[in-house]
Design a protein around this motif. Structure first.
Motif, mmCIF file in Angstrom:
data_model
loop_
_atom_site.group_PDB
_atom_site.id
_atom_site.type_symbol
_atom_site.label_atom_id
_atom_site.label_comp_id
_atom_site.label_asym_id
_atom_site.label_seq_id
_atom_site.Cartn_x
_atom_site.Cartn_y
_atom_site.Cartn_z
ATOM 1 N N SER A 131 -41.169 48.064 30.324
ATOM 2 C CA SER A 131 -40.116 46.606 29.617
ATOM 3 C C SER A 131 -39.327 46.056 30.415
ATOM 4 O O SER A 131 -38.624 47.162 31.741
ATOM 5 C CB SER A 131 -40.265 47.079 28.370
ATOM 6 N N GLY A 132 -38.220 45.614 30.608
ATOM 7 C CA GLY A 132 -37.656 44.759 31.587
ATOM 8 C C GLY A 132 -38.367 43.910 32.609
ATOM 9 O O GLY A 132 -38.986 43.153 32.622
ATOM 10 N N LEU A 133 -37.287 42.826 33.225
ATOM 11 C CA LEU A 133 -37.621 42.037 34.539
ATOM 12 C C LEU A 133 -36.939 42.174 35.282
ATOM 13 O O LEU A 133 -35.098 41.900 35.143
ATOM 14 C CB LEU A 133 -37.593 40.999 33.942
ATOM 15 N N ASP A 134 -36.900 42.946 36.142
ATOM 16 C CA ASP A 134 -36.467 43.141 37.644
ATOM 17 C C ASP A 134 -35.939 42.290 38.427
ATOM 18 O O ASP A 134 -37.524 41.436 39.236
ATOM 19 C CB ASP A 134 -36.403 44.850 38.679
ATOM 20 N N VAL A 135 -35.228 42.177 39.248
ATOM 21 C CA VAL A 135 -34.665 40.484 40.002
ATOM 22 C C VAL A 135 -35.544 40.213 40.867
ATOM 23 O O VAL A 135 -36.667 39.241 41.552
ATOM 24 C CB VAL A 135 -33.688 40.189 39.797
ATOM 25 N N ILE A 136 -35.536 41.823 41.802
ATOM 26 C CA ILE A 136 -35.829 42.044 42.811
ATOM 27 C C ILE A 136 -37.444 42.282 43.500
ATOM 28 O O ILE A 136 -38.215 41.787 43.673
ATOM 29 C CB ILE A 136 -34.725 42.949 43.534
ATOM 30 N N GLY A 137 -37.764 43.204 41.554
ATOM 31 C CA GLY A 137 -39.269 43.070 41.678
ATOM 32 C C GLY A 137 -39.869 41.322 41.512
ATOM 33 O O GLY A 137 -41.166 41.396 42.051
ATOM 34 N N ILE A 161 -50.097 47.478 54.051
ATOM 35 C CA ILE A 161 -50.945 48.650 54.543
ATOM 36 C C ILE A 161 -49.758 49.267 54.974
ATOM 37 O O ILE A 161 -50.024 51.492 54.432
ATOM 38 C CB ILE A 161 -51.561 48.466 55.521
ATOM 39 N N LEU A 162 -48.975 49.366 55.796
ATOM 40 C CA LEU A 162 -47.875 50.261 56.137
ATOM 41 C C LEU A 162 -46.529 50.377 55.101
ATOM 42 O O LEU A 162 -46.752 51.797 55.033
ATOM 43 C CB LEU A 162 -47.269 49.608 57.735
ATOM 44 N N MET A 163 -47.353 49.452 54.357
ATOM 45 C CA MET A 163 -45.685 50.135 53.403
ATOM 46 C C MET A 163 -46.225 50.592 52.147
ATOM 47 O O MET A 163 -45.952 51.986 51.242
ATOM 48 C CB MET A 163 -45.014 48.306 51.997
ATOM 49 N N GLU A 164 -47.460 51.531 52.093
ATOM 50 C CA GLU A 164 -48.662 51.540 51.238
ATOM 51 C C GLU A 164 -48.410 52.653 51.425
ATOM 52 O O GLU A 164 -47.852 54.081 50.749
ATOM 53 C CB GLU A 164 -49.852 50.750 51.083
ATOM 54 N N GLU A 165 -48.503 53.381 53.018
ATOM 55 C CA GLU A 165 -48.181 54.657 53.982
ATOM 56 C C GLU A 165 -46.980 55.278 53.453
ATOM 57 O O GLU A 165 -46.619 56.115 52.892
ATOM 58 C CB GLU A 165 -48.633 55.238 55.152
ATOM 59 N N PHE A 166 -46.041 54.510 54.188
ATOM 60 C CA PHE A 166 -44.686 55.267 53.322
ATOM 61 C C PHE A 166 -44.860 55.801 52.125
ATOM 62 O O PHE A 166 -43.440 56.403 51.855
ATOM 63 C CB PHE A 166 -43.553 54.011 54.000
ATOM 64 N N LEU A 167 -44.756 54.810 50.833
ATOM 65 C CA LEU A 167 -44.496 54.240 49.808
ATOM 66 C C LEU A 167 -45.193 55.775 48.968
ATOM 67 O O LEU A 167 -44.978 56.839 48.576
ATOM 68 C CB LEU A 167 -45.015 53.625 48.671
ATOM 69 N N LEU A 168 -46.300 55.956 49.556
ATOM 70 C CA LEU A 168 -47.240 57.320 49.620
ATOM 71 C C LEU A 168 -46.825 58.628 49.575
ATOM 72 O O LEU A 168 -46.606 59.268 49.227
ATOM 73 C CB LEU A 168 -48.664 57.096 49.499
ATOM 74 N N LYS A 169 -46.368 58.247 51.035
ATOM 75 C CA LYS A 169 -45.735 59.665 51.798
ATOM 76 C C LYS A 169 -44.605 60.542 51.545
ATOM 77 O O LYS A 169 -44.311 61.561 50.183
ATOM 78 C CB LYS A 169 -45.253 59.310 52.808
ATOM 79 N N TRP A 406 -37.074 49.186 46.630
ATOM 80 C CA TRP A 406 -36.792 51.075 46.825
ATOM 81 C C TRP A 406 -35.661 50.821 47.720
ATOM 82 O O TRP A 406 -34.268 51.348 48.105
ATOM 83 C CB TRP A 406 -37.851 51.756 47.151
ATOM 84 N N LYS A 407 -35.332 49.598 48.742
ATOM 85 C CA LYS A 407 -34.639 49.379 49.802
ATOM 86 C C LYS A 407 -33.151 49.054 48.730
ATOM 87 O O LYS A 407 -32.361 49.285 49.420
ATOM 88 C CB LYS A 407 -35.198 47.923 50.549
ATOM 89 N N ALA A 408 -33.816 48.337 47.832
ATOM 90 C CA ALA A 408 -32.747 47.382 46.954
ATOM 91 C C ALA A 408 -31.591 48.034 45.875
ATOM 92 O O ALA A 408 -30.673 47.865 45.788
ATOM 93 C CB ALA A 408 -33.013 46.027 46.564
ATOM 94 N N GLY B 91 -35.260 46.224 64.479
ATOM 95 C CA GLY B 91 -34.118 46.123 63.202
ATOM 96 C C GLY B 91 -35.159 47.345 62.167
ATOM 97 O O GLY B 91 -34.761 47.049 60.837
ATOM 98 N N PHE B 92 -36.906 46.163 61.978
ATOM 99 C CA PHE B 92 -37.549 46.060 61.212
ATOM 100 C C PHE B 92 -37.856 47.309 60.399
ATOM 101 O O PHE B 92 -38.900 47.474 61.056
ATOM 102 C CB PHE B 92 -38.626 44.885 60.486
ATOM 103 N N SER B 93 -37.235 48.480 59.328
ATOM 104 C CA SER B 93 -37.461 49.347 59.217
ATOM 105 C C SER B 93 -38.526 49.750 57.820
ATOM 106 O O SER B 93 -38.418 49.082 56.752
ATOM 107 C CB SER B 93 -36.269 50.432 59.168
ATOM 108 N N LEU B 94 -39.850 49.812 57.830
ATOM 109 C CA LEU B 94 -39.564 50.776 56.589
ATOM 110 C C LEU B 94 -39.326 51.689 55.718
ATOM 111 O O LEU B 94 -40.251 51.616 54.298
ATOM 112 C CB LEU B 94 -41.825 50.903 57.117
ATOM 113 N N GLU B 95 -39.158 52.447 56.417
ATOM 114 C CA GLU B 95 -37.805 53.541 55.572
ATOM 115 C C GLU B 95 -37.555 53.172 54.546
ATOM 116 O O GLU B 95 -37.152 52.247 54.315
ATOM 117 C CB GLU B 95 -37.507 54.338 56.801
ATOM 118 N N LEU B 96 -37.241 53.992 53.065
ATOM 119 C CA LEU B 96 -37.604 53.815 52.345
ATOM 120 C C LEU B 96 -36.191 55.004 51.388
ATOM 121 O O LEU B 96 -35.899 55.651 52.164
ATOM 122 C CB LEU B 96 -38.254 54.539 50.751
ATOM 123 N N PRO B 97 -34.574 53.483 51.632
ATOM 124 C CA PRO B 97 -33.226 54.719 51.908
ATOM 125 C C PRO B 97 -32.520 55.554 50.291
ATOM 126 O O PRO B 97 -33.440 55.728 48.922
ATOM 127 C CB PRO B 97 -32.156 53.290 52.160
#
Lengths: 532, 532
Positions: A131-137, A161-169, A406-408, B91-97
């Motif tokens: 539920s809810g609505l995240d503006v960044i999402g 594809i790389l974002m998926e890798e970073f998120l999974l890790k 996650w960035k925001a 400067g485009f970083s995929l890391e999650l802060p």
């Protein structure tokens, strides 16, 4: 073109180039889309300004919707029965035409669609785990649809594809796995994630199943608790393992799996000639929000060499909170984990991950190696063509919105959001304890944000507990829910469970919800039900 | 708040209320988001204007992206190797802060994500069966994410559940089914749709499989052609049936299943003690775009009482065209059909439907009846709580974008779009016939929009056909593709198939593509490959 003749050029706060708003526009209101059709938009030559104008008008509608959804004075829904909507309300027709409608009508269709829908971002929408609505999402989803690509190869989705890798890790490290293990994939919902866990577990113990099928295997047994999600049984059916081979383990009154019952179920299954191979433990059950005792379950799985899966679709979000993550102690011992960021972390639907500890299993289990997608003679590192890990071919890109959030927010922002939801649950729990017109389904303080309770109308308050009271109490929640939907003032779920008759389940995952909404919830239920 | 102090109020062409653009804004350029964070947006009190400002800035970025993607002067992609992107470019970083980034940085992240991605809407993106960017479809996706709801019940998705019903009925009638039959569901991609067809077919013949599993069944055999999609084998593995029980039927040189070979395969499987139950016919194969002879296959299925599925994921779109729908003659005899509007109809990813002729099978096969979702004592007609038909629990709403596009184009608009793509294919075919530096993989006029060809560099033109030439020719397409990606000028796929070495497959589903792009395609390939 009327639109061009009016010389309307759009201005945004963003305008990197200087743009003009014509006097006509500011004085005379919105542009006229009644003579414009989709064929006039891009990619048609010269369609650029009309495309901008149309999408900005749509965005205006959406921004108004988002604003209104956040206001408590708005209704959560404007209920109509299916036959009313099917027949067409106030000219809102669902019929699919042969000839095109003009864009003015398309915008009306958009407004009507929102009008008759449910405002899941409203502070008083408490009906679902998402539920809810995240503006960044939302921003992430809007970019995702403009990028409109598929997750099968690096070739067409290099960044995602790389974002998926970073998120999974990152998620694996939060679960507590060391950097040298861990694999996974994002999939369309928690049920599919749970299905993956069984699929991969089966392949781990019996890799021949991929080519030879279940006919080549002994009769396998799976274990899950009576409070766990139905997806374990559903997946067992889909995977050709049979739902009757899923053994349902008893829970304590708080909804937690009883380890001793798990162990005796395993022994009993073996005695019947079945081969136990998989245990699903739940971190955050659907109705009670209970956390199974993961370490005790891990010990049993270790003793019997069983695959331990943790369904943390709902509870995984608590890993983001320093205050609450100890409720998932032992999750690091799981062989696979389901975690839905679209639930407790507030990511727009859908965003679900299956994490698998042992690398290579997903690929081995699912790869077919279609040469039209997964050519091995490409000029880049084809280990990044991860699509063959999936049971899907085309796969929607569900990672960018989570990455952007996650960035925001940072990990800390997710933690605060989770803490806030659990504070709401505790507040509701305290209020319920104080009141005599409500009754808690179980007495313990909530572990997650689920709070389960009955409303007792005046006519029931004097009655002794027993079958007669139960029969009448069972009808209270559905009747209040029906009135609530007709009125549109809030939305909260109910269900029976085991020997408990229909009760309300309140869940907090909506960051918009405040204590005043919880006060409102109790007063509103009491008012809607006082004559029952 | 800097943002508020600047008194920037956003104007759109749409403004239903009159709004102002401050002088500061028009004179000094974009707003400053560097001191604003996600926590300042809705649902935070007072966050409304900042939410509007942020989302409109994001929309500005997306509109610029959409415009540029439609321009031939733009690159299709700006290629970087995985390790380059992982390490962080400019400067485009995929890391999650741990800590939040400000919204200025979030917008930079959005721009970078688009910059390093692939422009699948570009007129020269011809790499996948899904391409192009439909503006109405994007509008549909944007609304979908603002509405952010799940497809399990009418309770939370009243409008979308009904739209799904209307769409499924329309598609069934276009397939040619009478109004008294037909069921279906939208699912996450064509592979899952094909998986449903096997799942439901198995349940139709052996309903006990749901509870008892494959162990209670005879060894079942499935049939599909050598040119069919890999999803039949993948699904057989997932469903516990074993990929070796999928019998691969031979095709003619045009890629069409040979009915006589199907029949002899069925007989041979029976002789080996297997039980044939399911045949997948393809309407529009992935590489050649071939249409299997559906009536002949239906006759065989009828004789042997087999479930006939038609995988029209790619070819289904041709049903919208009066000129081309006869290529699917016999599809009305299928027991189930996969049809992906996200391919030939240009709907944004994902949008795939499985249509099942016999009503009730989907529900019977998949229902578990979870009481927390599918209460039977609701106050409305719970036949509209269709979520238990699905193997998913939460299910993404993929119908609104298709519904909106159908309103905006009408059935006729989809037909014209399909005709245009097939005209492009015919134009390419004619050009290829004329040229000596290219060679068609098969001589027949394309039935769908797939055109398959080799480029022959000067060094190969004098060589006799044979193993030596084949070995060298096999390396040509990958090398040209690598150069093409580095240059970013266009994108088209290649693959080997059977005894054919690597060849290019051009597919047209992108409404942006014109004849000038096809001329460019041939010249560009010739130029990129002339020294090979």
């Amino acid at each position: 073109m009327d639109f061009l003749q009016q010389d309307i050029i759009i201005s945004t706060s963003a305008g990197k180039e200087k743009q003009q708003v014509s006097a006509a526009e500011r004085d005379n209101g919105p542009a006229d889309f009644s003579s414009i059709y989709s064929k006039d938009l891009l990619p048609t030559a010269g369609g650029e300004e009309m495309t901008r104008g149309f999408l900005q008008e749509l965005v205006h509608i959406l921004l108004t919707y988002i604003s209104k959804s956040s206001q408590r004075s708005s209704k959560v829904l404007d209920f109509h029965h299916p036959h009313q909507l099917r027949e067409g309300l106030d000219g809102f027709s669902l019929e699919l035409p042969d000839q095109p409608e003009n864009l003015e009508q398309i915008l009306v269709d958009c407004r009507d669609t929102l009008k008759y829908g449910v405002r899941t971002g409203h502070p008083r929408f408490l009906n679902q785990l998402s539920s809810g609505l995240d503006v960044i999402g939302v921003a992430g989803e809007w970019l995702t649809s403009a990028a409109n690509t598929n997750m099968f190869t690096y070739e067409v989705s290099p960044v995602f594809i790389l974002m998926e890798e970073f998120l999974l890790k990152k998620m694996q490290s939060i679960v507590g796995w060391s950097a040298d293990v861990g694999d996974g994939i994002f999939c369309p919902g928690g049920t599919i994630s749970n299905l993956y866990s069984i699929l991969v577990a089966r392949y781990h113990f019996y890799p021949e199943v991929k080519t030879r099928g279940m006919g080549a295997l002994p009769r396998l047994a799976l274990f899950t608790s009576e409070h766990s999600h139905y997806s374990v049984k559903k997946s067992a059916s889909v995977l050709g393992m049979g739902s009757e081979n899923v053994f349902v383990v008893k829970c304590d009154e708080r909804g937690k799996m009883i380890p001793a019952d798990l162990e005796s179920s395993i022994v009993a299954a073996k005695e019947k000639g079945l081969v136990p191979f998989y245990v699903n433990a739940t971190a955050g059950t659907t109705v009670y929000g209970a956390f199974d005792p993961l370490n005790a379950i891990a010990d049993i799985c270790h003793r019997h060499t069983l695959w331990m899966h943790v369904d943390a679709a709902w509870g995984g979000g608590l890993l983001m909170s320093d205050r609450h993550r100890m409720k998932l102690q032992g999750i690091e011992r799981a062989w696979s984990v389901t975690w839905n960021p679209h639930k407790m972390m507030g990511v727009p639907l859908q965003c679900s991950a299956i994490l698998i500890k042992k690398r290579g299993l997903l690929q081995g289990c699912n790869e077919i190696g279609a040469t039209y997608l997964f050519q091995t003679d490409k000029h880049y590192d084809v280990n990044y063509d991860t699509g063959d890990k999936s049971i899907q071919c085309g796969r929607h890109q569900d990672v960018f919105k989570l990455w952007l959030m996650w960035k925001a927010k940072g990990s800390q922002g997710f933690g605060s959001q989770v803490n806030k939801c659990l504070e709401n649950a505790e507040y509701l729990y305290v209020q319920l304890q104080r009141r005599t017109d409500f009754e808690l389904v179980f007495k313990h303080k909530p572990e997650h944000s689920n709070v389960c309770f009955w409303y007792l109308p005046p006519s029931l308050r004097g009655l002794q507990p027993g079958p007669d009271r139960d029969m009448r109490l069972h009808q209270v929640a559905p009747r209040i829910k029906g009135r609530m939907m007709e009125k549109g003032s809030l939305l909260i779920g109910y269900q029976p469970l085991g020997d408990k008759v229909n009760f309300f389940r309140c869940v907090f995952s909506n960051p918009a919800t405040q204590q005043e909404d919880i006060d409102f919830l109790l007063e509103e239920i009491a008012q809607l039900g006082e004559d029952l």
